[in-house]
Enzyme design. Sequence first.
Site, PDB file in Angstrom:
ATOM      1  N   ASP A   1       0.836  -1.198   0.000  1.00 58.03           N
ATOM      2  CA  ASP A   1       0.000   0.000   0.000  1.00 58.03           C
ATOM      3  C   ASP A   1       0.873   1.252   0.000  1.00 58.03           C
ATOM      4  O   ASP A   1       2.024   1.222   0.449  1.00 58.03           O
ATOM      5  CB  ASP A   1      -0.904   0.025   1.234  1.00 58.03           C
ATOM      6  CG  ASP A   1      -1.969  -1.053   1.178  1.00 58.03           C
ATOM      7  OD1 ASP A   1      -2.227  -1.574   0.085  1.00 58.03           O
ATOM      8  OD2 ASP A   1      -2.529  -1.372   2.250  1.00 58.03           O
ATOM      9  N   LYS A   2       0.292   2.343  -0.443  1.00 52.04           N
ATOM     10  CA  LYS A   2       1.009   3.615  -0.519  1.00 52.04           C
ATOM     11  C   LYS A   2       1.613   4.016   0.816  1.00 52.04           C
ATOM     12  O   LYS A   2       2.748   4.504   0.881  1.00 52.04           O
ATOM     13  CB  LYS A   2       0.057   4.712  -1.016  1.00 52.04           C
ATOM     14  CG  LYS A   2       0.683   6.095  -1.104  1.00 52.04           C
ATOM     15  CD  LYS A   2      -0.343   7.121  -1.587  1.00 52.04           C
ATOM     16  CE  LYS A   2       0.256   8.526  -1.609  1.00 52.04           C
ATOM     17  NZ  LYS A   2      -0.732   9.533  -2.075  1.00 52.04           N
TER      18      LYS A   2
END
Length: 256
Positions: A114-115
């Site tokens: 995930d970012k």
Amino acid sequence: MEKETGSKKADKETMRLNRFLASCGVCSRREADKLILRGEVTVNGVPGETGQSVSDRDIVLVNGDRVSAKRETVVLAYHKPAGVTCSERDAHAEKLITDMIDYPVRLTYAGRLDKDSTGLILMTNDGDLIEAMMKGSHRHEKEYIVTVKQEITPEFLESMAQGVYLKDLHIKTRKCRIRKLEGKMFSVVLTQGVNRQIKRMCKACGNTVSSIKRVRIMNIELGDLPENAWREIQGEEKRKLYELSGQKRTDERADR
């Protein structure tokens, strides 16, 4: 004459278009099929077709850029910082992982983060390796260090270890190895790749994730690699990675 004949025969060897794109490190075969269906792949100036066979003599373009068969597999261990997006199709991403690594060969990530998550990502030009690592049925280990907001109780650890039922996905996660660390931190080893799995598991067990850091993928460890730095996987470490993934290196296959 025999050598020349052998060379010509090798040049004419064909493979399916999706496998060709994977062997060139563009993406996995599954993603290659999607590119073909979207009309982003051409062969000799004509839109490519699913199931089509190509050889090294064909001119294959992806979004106008030519792709060629690679000679040697490359695998990098990269320490992704928070704020870097893996998906190249996120039009709103400020930082793409492909822009963060200055390497002369086109590379694709094998297993995203995930970012807002940090830690180890493997980057490679071997689509078959990516394909193998994406299959949850292979049960490849990935280890994470997780920080949560609430206290970590024995009940929380037991629930996580036994597998958690995720109502929104209608699945129960596999059993995992989990170990409490200092404060509100724990380590967990997963063998499947459910989207946002750790956050979903913690939420189902009454806790909230503050941060996630991946520290190992199979035999590859993050170690003391600094953020936004990478190192090349070589030698015995690389051989072991391919062995664990059930793959033979592309350059080794080509040598046969």
